[in-house]
Write a protein that holds these residues in place. Sequence first.
Motif, mmCIF file in Angstrom:
data_model
loop_
_atom_site.group_PDB
_atom_site.id
_atom_site.type_symbol
_atom_site.label_atom_id
_atom_site.label_comp_id
_atom_site.label_asym_id
_atom_site.label_seq_id
_atom_site.Cartn_x
_atom_site.Cartn_y
_atom_site.Cartn_z
ATOM 1 N N LEU A 24 0.826 -1.204 0.000
ATOM 2 C CA LEU A 24 0.000 0.000 0.000
ATOM 3 C C LEU A 24 0.861 1.256 0.000
ATOM 4 O O LEU A 24 1.981 1.264 0.505
ATOM 5 C CB LEU A 24 -0.930 0.017 1.213
ATOM 6 C CG LEU A 24 -1.944 -1.119 1.313
ATOM 7 C CD1 LEU A 24 -2.972 -0.802 2.388
ATOM 8 C CD2 LEU A 24 -2.640 -1.387 -0.020
ATOM 9 N N GLU A 25 0.304 2.320 -0.572
ATOM 10 C CA GLU A 25 0.982 3.603 -0.627
ATOM 11 C C GLU A 25 0.093 4.675 -0.012
ATOM 12 O O GLU A 25 -1.031 4.405 0.420
ATOM 13 C CB GLU A 25 1.348 3.935 -2.073
ATOM 14 C CG GLU A 25 2.302 2.915 -2.687
ATOM 15 C CD GLU A 25 2.760 3.289 -4.081
ATOM 16 O OE1 GLU A 25 2.266 4.297 -4.623
ATOM 17 O OE2 GLU A 25 3.611 2.559 -4.634
ATOM 18 N N ALA A 26 0.618 5.899 0.032
ATOM 19 C CA ALA A 26 -0.018 6.970 0.783
ATOM 20 C C ALA A 26 -1.482 7.189 0.399
ATOM 21 O O ALA A 26 -2.333 7.379 1.270
ATOM 22 C CB ALA A 26 0.774 8.267 0.596
ATOM 23 N N PRO B 225 -7.881 7.359 9.684
ATOM 24 C CA PRO B 225 -8.539 8.669 9.767
ATOM 25 C C PRO B 225 -7.608 9.816 10.144
ATOM 26 O O PRO B 225 -7.851 10.963 9.771
ATOM 27 C CB PRO B 225 -9.609 8.445 10.847
ATOM 28 C CG PRO B 225 -9.874 6.974 10.827
ATOM 29 C CD PRO B 225 -8.565 6.334 10.504
ATOM 30 N N ARG B 226 -6.510 9.540 10.887
ATOM 31 C CA ARG B 226 -5.613 10.615 11.318
ATOM 32 C C ARG B 226 -4.308 10.613 10.521
ATOM 33 O O ARG B 226 -3.289 11.138 10.985
ATOM 34 C CB ARG B 226 -5.314 10.470 12.817
ATOM 35 C CG ARG B 226 -6.534 10.435 13.716
ATOM 36 C CD ARG B 226 -7.405 11.686 13.603
ATOM 37 N NE ARG B 226 -6.742 12.891 14.050
ATOM 38 C CZ ARG B 226 -6.768 13.330 15.320
ATOM 39 N NH1 ARG B 226 -7.437 12.674 16.248
ATOM 40 N NH2 ARG B 226 -6.140 14.449 15.644
ATOM 41 N N PHE B 227 -4.334 10.051 9.337
ATOM 42 C CA PHE B 227 -3.138 9.932 8.516
ATOM 43 C C PHE B 227 -2.510 11.301 8.230
ATOM 44 O O PHE B 227 -1.305 11.506 8.410
ATOM 45 C CB PHE B 227 -3.480 9.226 7.200
ATOM 46 C CG PHE B 227 -2.300 8.885 6.339
ATOM 47 C CD1 PHE B 227 -1.544 7.754 6.590
ATOM 48 C CD2 PHE B 227 -1.950 9.675 5.256
ATOM 49 C CE1 PHE B 227 -0.456 7.421 5.796
ATOM 50 C CE2 PHE B 227 -0.866 9.360 4.448
ATOM 51 C CZ PHE B 227 -0.113 8.227 4.725
ATOM 52 N N ALA C 160 13.370 5.154 0.915
ATOM 53 C CA ALA C 160 12.438 4.923 -0.191
ATOM 54 C C ALA C 160 11.123 4.330 0.299
ATOM 55 O O ALA C 160 10.034 4.680 -0.189
ATOM 56 C CB ALA C 160 13.085 4.009 -1.234
ATOM 57 N N HIS C 161 11.204 3.430 1.266
ATOM 58 C CA HIS C 161 9.994 2.798 1.789
ATOM 59 C C HIS C 161 9.119 3.827 2.500
ATOM 60 O O HIS C 161 7.897 3.893 2.259
ATOM 61 C CB HIS C 161 10.395 1.670 2.752
ATOM 62 C CG HIS C 161 9.223 0.931 3.299
ATOM 63 N ND1 HIS C 161 8.590 -0.084 2.601
ATOM 64 C CD2 HIS C 161 8.562 1.033 4.493
ATOM 65 C CE1 HIS C 161 7.587 -0.558 3.341
ATOM 66 N NE2 HIS C 161 7.560 0.089 4.479
ATOM 67 N N ILE C 162 9.700 4.637 3.370
ATOM 68 C CA ILE C 162 8.926 5.649 4.098
ATOM 69 C C ILE C 162 8.358 6.687 3.134
ATOM 70 O O ILE C 162 7.223 7.156 3.289
ATOM 71 C CB ILE C 162 9.816 6.325 5.154
ATOM 72 C CG1 ILE C 162 10.277 5.293 6.203
ATOM 73 C CG2 ILE C 162 9.088 7.480 5.825
ATOM 74 C CD1 ILE C 162 9.150 4.641 6.961
ATOM 75 N N ARG C 163 9.127 7.041 2.113
ATOM 76 C CA ARG C 163 8.650 8.005 1.110
ATOM 77 C C ARG C 163 7.396 7.478 0.413
ATOM 78 O O ARG C 163 6.437 8.228 0.157
ATOM 79 C CB ARG C 163 9.754 8.304 0.114
ATOM 80 C CG ARG C 163 9.446 9.455 -0.837
ATOM 81 C CD ARG C 163 10.647 9.806 -1.686
ATOM 82 N NE ARG C 163 11.769 10.286 -0.870
ATOM 83 C CZ ARG C 163 12.879 9.610 -0.635
ATOM 84 N NH1 ARG C 163 13.054 8.403 -1.173
ATOM 85 N NH2 ARG C 163 13.850 10.132 0.099
ATOM 86 N N PHE D 127 4.426 7.763 2.994
ATOM 87 C CA PHE D 127 4.033 9.053 3.534
ATOM 88 C C PHE D 127 4.183 10.202 2.551
ATOM 89 O O PHE D 127 4.360 11.351 2.952
ATOM 90 C CB PHE D 127 4.841 9.361 4.795
ATOM 91 C CG PHE D 127 4.615 8.379 5.913
ATOM 92 C CD1 PHE D 127 3.368 7.845 6.142
ATOM 93 C CD2 PHE D 127 5.663 7.984 6.721
ATOM 94 C CE1 PHE D 127 3.153 6.933 7.160
ATOM 95 C CE2 PHE D 127 5.477 7.070 7.742
ATOM 96 C CZ PHE D 127 4.210 6.544 7.962
ATOM 97 N N ALA D 128 4.106 9.918 1.260
ATOM 98 C CA ALA D 128 4.176 10.992 0.286
ATOM 99 C C ALA D 128 3.008 11.949 0.516
ATOM 100 O O ALA D 128 1.861 11.521 0.666
ATOM 101 C CB ALA D 128 4.092 10.411 -1.139
ATOM 102 N N PRO D 129 3.268 13.266 0.569
ATOM 103 C CA PRO D 129 2.166 14.214 0.791
ATOM 104 C C PRO D 129 1.221 14.255 -0.400
ATOM 105 O O PRO D 129 1.547 13.785 -1.490
ATOM 106 C CB PRO D 129 2.905 15.551 0.967
ATOM 107 C CG PRO D 129 4.204 15.368 0.235
ATOM 108 C CD PRO D 129 4.573 13.919 0.389
ATOM 109 N N LYS D 130 0.080 14.856 -0.182
ATOM 110 C CA LYS D 130 -0.903 14.979 -1.263
ATOM 111 C C LYS D 130 -0.306 15.767 -2.436
ATOM 112 O O LYS D 130 0.448 16.704 -2.254
ATOM 113 C CB LYS D 130 -2.150 15.716 -0.767
ATOM 114 C CG LYS D 130 -3.048 14.879 0.118
ATOM 115 C CD LYS D 130 -4.295 15.662 0.474
ATOM 116 C CE LYS D 130 -5.245 14.859 1.323
ATOM 117 N NZ LYS D 130 -6.453 15.598 1.691
#
Length: 428
Positions: free
Chosen positions: A388-390, A398-400, A419-422, A425-428
């Motif tokens: 899964l991704e951001a 709900p509090r992502f 790379a995994h965290i990116r 948690f990539a922003p909108k």
Amino acid sequence: MTPRDDDELAAALAMARSHGWGVRVVGAGHSFHDIAASDDLLIRLGPGDESRGSGRPTGFTGITAFDADSGLVTVRAGTPLHLLNRLLDDLGVAMSNLGDIDRQTIAGAISTGTHGTGARYPGLAAQVEAIRLMLADGSQVTCSAEQDPGLFAAARVSLGALGVLTDITVRCVPAFVLAADERPMSVDRVLSELDQLVADNDHFEFYWFPHTRRTLTKRNNRLPADASSRPLSPVRAWLDDEFLSNRVYELTNRLATVVPRLTPTINAIASRALTARSYSDVSHRVFVSPRRVVFREMEYAVPREALRDFLSAIMSWIERSGMYLPFPLEVRFAAADDIWLSPAYGRATGYVAVHQYHRLPYERYFREVERIAADFEGRPHWGKIHWLEAETLRDRYPRFDDFLRVRERLDPDGMFVNAHIRRLFAPK
């Protein structure tokens, strides 16, 4: 790099800033993917040689404070759970719930959402009362429900994306004895009686063996404070937990790898080999089991009321798939919590973990389970395999976006990102 104290940790972060390096912190390396990988600076907060096996706090291991009246224990973040359990024994206290593996560090376990089982008991991170962490600029902050509660809601399950956890305060309970009852049951009976089994036991879980209609059930219940333990004899413990569950099981998985069509027969035999047993012992000796057979794992959390349908959908797919799966599925339960990235955030939860022997392909199986989980608002265990991704995670948690705002505030330059965290948690 293994810093010996807070000053050396701060110096390591200063070096990373000066070179523009990313930083990740690794505990026991128990996760099934590259959550802790780094092409730049990898920091390990593990036990030093001088502290191995002792209760003396050195480096980032050991207990630094204990309040007998409140049960609050402050522990250095790199302390492995198996050492922490022994140190808590000496203090007459215990963690209120644990998973079945104790190789992780306390920081790694809470940061990835590690949990045990029990409908009235949340995961390990919910037992945390305060966290101290070092930020990218080398400063240190402490958070709790009273002191920076937003950071506290984010930091307890943070995947190492906010800073370096250095000290963790856990609310422990008086040491207790668990009565364990393990027995085979048909999967049809387990599913029909599931609500009662979960409600009637402090800690209930079961393993379903694919290609059979059989399960192994585990019921662990707390005994009165004055109860004495009746542990397994050394011979029985070795026979069940080491010989059958590890040595023989390794051989049967190798056989299933070479001759896949034998898998249903092997699973049928395995589901009968571990016969019923009852015993009682100190809590962590019942919660934890030795796991030496190497495997790959995915785990999804779904609303408790959807657990039966989720599991049935997986079982139906396995029957149709033509795949041979020698490893059982593990089913556990947890209470709701208020931790933003906890898979049990805001809802009573059922967990289904699927495994595959490391010599066999897993991707088709795991991707299908992930696809099924989407129909039940499934949330992945952060330390186990998922894709899964951001964009998708935002819909499940709900509090992502609140977590992302805390992350941006604490680490605006992305020091604690790989790379995994990116991807997560990539922003909108």
